[in-house]
Design a protein around this motif. Sequence first.
Motif, mmCIF file in Angstrom:
data_model
loop_
_atom_site.group_PDB
_atom_site.id
_atom_site.type_symbol
_atom_site.label_atom_id
_atom_site.label_comp_id
_atom_site.label_asym_id
_atom_site.label_seq_id
_atom_site.Cartn_x
_atom_site.Cartn_y
_atom_site.Cartn_z
ATOM 1 N N CYS A 251 78.473 -17.015 -44.493
ATOM 2 C CA CYS A 251 78.467 -17.333 -43.057
ATOM 3 C C CYS A 251 77.258 -16.716 -42.373
ATOM 4 O O CYS A 251 76.587 -17.364 -41.547
ATOM 5 N N LEU A 252 76.951 -15.476 -42.698
ATOM 6 C CA LEU A 252 75.802 -14.802 -42.100
ATOM 7 C C LEU A 252 74.495 -15.452 -42.544
ATOM 8 O O LEU A 252 73.548 -15.571 -41.750
ATOM 9 N N PHE A 253 74.442 -15.888 -43.791
ATOM 10 C CA PHE A 253 73.231 -16.541 -44.285
ATOM 11 C C PHE A 253 72.954 -17.839 -43.524
ATOM 12 O O PHE A 253 71.816 -18.126 -43.154
ATOM 13 N N PHE A 254 74.007 -18.622 -43.283
ATOM 14 C CA PHE A 254 73.821 -19.876 -42.549
ATOM 15 C C PHE A 254 73.366 -19.618 -41.113
ATOM 16 O O PHE A 254 72.507 -20.336 -40.583
ATOM 17 N N GLN A 255 73.930 -18.594 -40.492
ATOM 18 C CA GLN A 255 73.493 -18.259 -39.134
ATOM 19 C C GLN A 255 72.036 -17.776 -39.137
ATOM 20 O O GLN A 255 71.247 -18.139 -38.248
ATOM 21 N N TYR A 256 71.677 -16.990 -40.133
ATOM 22 C CA TYR A 256 70.304 -16.503 -40.231
ATOM 23 C C TYR A 256 69.335 -17.650 -40.478
ATOM 24 O O TYR A 256 68.260 -17.719 -39.858
ATOM 25 N N ALA A 257 69.724 -18.569 -41.357
ATOM 26 C CA ALA A 257 68.870 -19.731 -41.617
ATOM 27 C C ALA A 257 68.733 -20.602 -40.378
ATOM 28 O O ALA A 257 67.661 -21.166 -40.103
ATOM 29 N N TYR A 258 69.792 -20.712 -39.599
ATOM 30 C CA TYR A 258 69.740 -21.464 -38.343
ATOM 31 C C TYR A 258 68.759 -20.814 -37.361
ATOM 32 O O TYR A 258 67.968 -21.511 -36.706
ATOM 33 N N LEU A 259 68.801 -19.506 -37.270
ATOM 34 C CA LEU A 259 67.910 -18.803 -36.348
ATOM 35 C C LEU A 259 66.452 -18.929 -36.766
ATOM 36 O O LEU A 259 65.553 -18.944 -35.912
ATOM 37 N N LEU A 260 66.210 -19.039 -38.059
ATOM 38 C CA LEU A 260 64.838 -19.200 -38.552
ATOM 39 C C LEU A 260 64.361 -20.652 -38.464
ATOM 40 O O LEU A 260 63.184 -20.931 -38.720
ATOM 41 N N GLY A 261 65.273 -21.563 -38.137
ATOM 42 C CA GLY A 261 64.905 -22.964 -38.048
ATOM 43 C C GLY A 261 64.929 -23.691 -39.376
ATOM 44 O O GLY A 261 64.459 -24.833 -39.473
ATOM 45 N N ILE A 262 65.478 -23.064 -40.407
ATOM 46 C CA ILE A 262 65.552 -23.686 -41.731
ATOM 47 C C ILE A 262 66.587 -24.803 -41.743
ATOM 48 O O ILE A 262 66.391 -25.846 -42.382
ATOM 49 N N ILE A 263 67.714 -24.577 -41.067
ATOM 50 C CA ILE A 263 68.754 -25.589 -40.968
ATOM 51 C C ILE A 263 69.111 -25.777 -39.504
ATOM 52 O O ILE A 263 68.754 -24.955 -38.642
ATOM 53 N N SER A 264 69.847 -26.823 -39.231
ATOM 54 C CA SER A 264 70.293 -27.105 -37.865
ATOM 55 C C SER A 264 71.814 -27.056 -37.823
ATOM 56 O O SER A 264 72.487 -27.658 -38.672
ATOM 57 N N LEU A 265 72.359 -26.317 -36.856
ATOM 58 C CA LEU A 265 73.799 -26.210 -36.692
ATOM 59 C C LEU A 265 74.172 -26.623 -35.269
ATOM 60 O O LEU A 265 73.533 -26.180 -34.309
ATOM 61 N N SER A 266 75.178 -27.436 -35.147
ATOM 62 C CA SER A 266 75.681 -27.804 -33.826
ATOM 63 C C SER A 266 76.556 -26.674 -33.293
ATOM 64 O O SER A 266 77.027 -25.822 -34.068
ATOM 65 N N PRO A 267 76.824 -26.640 -31.989
ATOM 66 C CA PRO A 267 77.725 -25.616 -31.452
ATOM 67 C C PRO A 267 79.104 -25.625 -32.107
ATOM 68 O O PRO A 267 79.706 -24.565 -32.299
ATOM 69 N N ARG A 326 69.363 -4.356 -26.809
ATOM 70 C CA ARG A 326 67.984 -4.510 -26.340
ATOM 71 C C ARG A 326 67.489 -5.959 -26.401
ATOM 72 O O ARG A 326 66.446 -6.267 -25.817
ATOM 73 N N VAL A 327 68.215 -6.835 -27.075
ATOM 74 C CA VAL A 327 67.778 -8.226 -27.157
ATOM 75 C C VAL A 327 68.541 -9.121 -26.185
ATOM 76 O O VAL A 327 68.298 -10.329 -26.139
ATOM 77 N N LEU A 328 69.470 -8.549 -25.420
ATOM 78 C CA LEU A 328 70.324 -9.365 -24.575
ATOM 79 C C LEU A 328 69.536 -10.187 -23.564
ATOM 80 O O LEU A 328 69.861 -11.336 -23.292
ATOM 81 N N ASN A 329 68.517 -9.579 -22.968
ATOM 82 C CA ASN A 329 67.746 -10.277 -21.948
ATOM 83 C C ASN A 329 66.277 -10.417 -22.341
ATOM 84 O O ASN A 329 65.386 -10.377 -21.485
ATOM 85 N N VAL A 330 66.038 -10.559 -23.633
ATOM 86 C CA VAL A 330 64.671 -10.755 -24.090
ATOM 87 C C VAL A 330 64.136 -12.082 -23.559
ATOM 88 O O VAL A 330 64.810 -13.110 -23.617
ATOM 89 N N VAL A 331 62.934 -12.054 -23.039
ATOM 90 C CA VAL A 331 62.301 -13.258 -22.520
ATOM 91 C C VAL A 331 61.555 -13.946 -23.666
ATOM 92 O O VAL A 331 60.846 -13.305 -24.434
ATOM 93 N N GLY A 332 61.734 -15.263 -23.773
ATOM 94 C CA GLY A 332 61.032 -15.998 -24.818
ATOM 95 C C GLY A 332 61.990 -16.600 -25.820
ATOM 96 O O GLY A 332 63.066 -17.086 -25.458
ATOM 97 N N ASP A 333 61.613 -16.584 -27.083
ATOM 98 C CA ASP A 333 62.387 -17.212 -28.153
ATOM 99 C C ASP A 333 63.633 -16.379 -28.474
ATOM 100 O O ASP A 333 63.547 -15.329 -29.123
ATOM 101 N N LYS A 334 64.787 -16.852 -28.009
ATOM 102 C CA LYS A 334 66.036 -16.118 -28.220
ATOM 103 C C LYS A 334 66.411 -16.055 -29.699
ATOM 104 O O LYS A 334 66.882 -15.029 -30.198
#
Length: 369
Positions: A251-267, A326-334
């Motif tokens: 599960c964590l791997f799929f979320q990590y891959a989604y964040l890297l743009g490797i795969i696409s996940l719907s909500p 510290r990443v909660l309100n990071v400006v830019g690429d979430k």
Amino acid sequence: MAAKCALPSTLSSIASDASGLAHHGSTLSRQDVISRLLAFSTVSIAVGKLALGPVIDSIGACWAACVKTIRDEIEESRWSKEIGRLAMAARLVAVSDNSRASSGLGIVDSGWRLVFLVSSMIQLIPLTMLHFAKNDQPKKLKCNSQRQSTIKKSLGILSREAGFPEFWFHLLSRALIMVLISFLLFIPTYMSQCYSLSKASSARVGSLFALGCLTSVMTLSERSYPVSLSTFGYKQKAFAMLSLMGISSVCLFFQYAYLLGIISLSPVVGSISMFIWGFALSIPFYVPSSIFALKRGSNEGSATIADAFDVCGFGMLAIFNSYVARVLNVVGDKKAAWSPIFLCMLIGSAISSATMFLAVLLEGRNVTS
């Protein structure tokens, strides 16, 4: 539990500039303030457990006292089932409170205030129950006086168990899983920022994670980790926990891959992934370390061993919470901001899989020898 669920559901609202909360610091940003508050609050829990852990074996409090009560009052063959019931109660309240919090967020823009108001009022319920139950407590303590352990005995048992490698494997695994399962705190914010869900919908995903935990303890606690060796050997238990932690890592791997743009996940898929993740984490978090504490701690030290695991877990959690805040309100690429966090959790899940597997195997080897 209501107070614990209020913060994750409202964290993104509180951390935003639109929260209505004033910030007068001249050197610290809002993110720094939130980060330090989360770290300090988590450290305070760890310090409390460190200071009161041995005392709990004498007077009883919180999860450790529940573990001790099971050790004192319940026959060994039912330990897994009773631990599952305790975990089920905790997760059931988490599901209910997260759902209530998400409803509060959907009422008004400043719904976080309503969430905390309702949560604070709910605390009156256990206080009232304790008030009416306290009259029976002195009698019970008097009847059980011969079984009350001393702080010296509790610490002695803890020191003895620290000489075995399985103790440290259980401690490391439990601490890492505590970090993973406590990500509930950030699930609403993560879903809002990376899946563009509304705040109320994101809070409901937190409820879905808690529902996964609840479903797991309802269905698997006794089946996957029975105390009786005639039902399930230690090798089978070790592989059962390895399988569940493997699901967590996937599960964590799929979320990590989604964040890297490797795969696409719907909500929807992302939300289902959170349910499965919670399902996979619940049994490894609650059962193996508690059974170890019950078996090896005996009447005198079971609560102290359980609290030793928690102290280490809360220490790790304080560092993790401070980092994530510290990443909660990071400006830019979430997504880019969240990807290192999921990488850390993926590594932690893999380490926990290995250490829990070894802990259960070593525990079984010592029993059979």
